[in-house]
Write a protein that holds these residues in place. Sequence first.
Motif, mmCIF file in Angstrom:
data_model
loop_
_atom_site.group_PDB
_atom_site.id
_atom_site.type_symbol
_atom_site.label_atom_id
_atom_site.label_comp_id
_atom_site.label_asym_id
_atom_site.label_seq_id
_atom_site.Cartn_x
_atom_site.Cartn_y
_atom_site.Cartn_z
ATOM 1 N N PHE A 16 1.209 -1.185 -0.246
ATOM 2 C CA PHE A 16 0.299 0.132 -0.221
ATOM 3 C C PHE A 16 0.853 1.133 0.063
ATOM 4 C CE2 PHE A 16 -2.182 -2.970 2.550
ATOM 5 C CZ PHE A 16 -3.102 -3.436 1.530
ATOM 6 N N GLU B 66 1.675 9.280 2.783
ATOM 7 C CA GLU B 66 1.184 9.868 3.799
ATOM 8 C C GLU B 66 2.587 10.147 4.981
ATOM 9 O OE1 GLU B 66 -2.505 8.185 2.702
ATOM 10 O OE2 GLU B 66 -0.276 7.261 3.033
ATOM 11 N N ASN C 297 -7.556 7.660 1.998
ATOM 12 C CA ASN C 297 -5.815 6.771 2.256
ATOM 13 C C ASN C 297 -5.536 7.323 0.708
ATOM 14 O OD1 ASN C 297 -4.684 4.476 0.615
ATOM 15 N ND2 ASN C 297 -3.904 4.665 2.281
ATOM 16 N N GLN D 90 3.771 4.077 1.368
ATOM 17 C CA GLN D 90 3.503 5.192 2.622
ATOM 18 C C GLN D 90 3.444 7.120 2.274
ATOM 19 O OE1 GLN D 90 6.664 3.967 4.596
ATOM 20 N NE2 GLN D 90 5.883 2.576 6.301
#
Length: 299
Positions: free
Chosen positions: A126, A130, A275, A128
């Motif tokens: 997924f 953020e 997200n 990172q």
Amino acid sequence: MTEFLRLDLPPLLAAILAGGTCGLLGSFLVLRRESLLGDALSHAVLPGIVVGFALTGLRSAGPMLLGALAAALLATLAIGWVRRTARLEGGAATGLVFTGFFALGLVLLEVTGARNADLDVDCVLFGQLETLVWLEAQGWASLLDPVALGGLPRQLGLLAGVALAAGLAVAVFWRPLQLIAFDPAFAASLGLRVGRWEMGLNLLIAAAAVAAFESVGSILVVAMLVCPAVALRLMTDRYKVQVLGGAAVGAALGAAGVLLAGPLPAALGLAFSLNAAGLIGTLAGLVVAGCLILRSRAA
């Protein structure tokens, strides 16, 4: 504005660079009808990344990129060997090899201790986005301050380097890549070593995958390699529009996903965020669906 520069600009730039690079290279996979190969390479590089980290103990760009390229080369050779030996069609051989490589990478994550260095399954799948922050930013003047720029996340440097290499390679080898994409037999008759050209393109795709791995994750890499190129393929038959348009759509999807995930809701006073990687992938699917609708209505 300082908050935007610190928290939002790094993931925005990472998404634009990853989306643009994958969109550019993905067009060649779609034109060659080998889109699954992008999925294979983005997963097959995992063992190389882990081995590169295990041998050096560093999460720096050099060892991980070299390991990923070595794994991509081995995966490409293995796909060809399986196709010849087992007489399987390309999709079956590709699926067999990349699942094996990816599973090996997951095992190596555990046995080498790479998971303890924040190189784990969530990061691989997924990304990172953020977590990319630029704490040294103090305003727009920081964009011209060498000291402040030195504090940019290291992932941006790798993404920018791979994006530059991919752009230069496509620009310099524009005509040979076009011949190989549309008619490899004709390209071979002109003396081009098609196998070597395809290997070089696969290594570029692997480099783009590993550059985007930590920031956007393998799932989004696959989406960016396929969706922008497919969207353009539905809308045009022109080579130049296909390749350059794929890069533009990929970059635009990256920017839109990051902005819609956090900065825009914050600017509207909304107390939630999404997200970014998931939103980018969702937007990519919606773009392809929209192009399909337009294509069906025009037919």
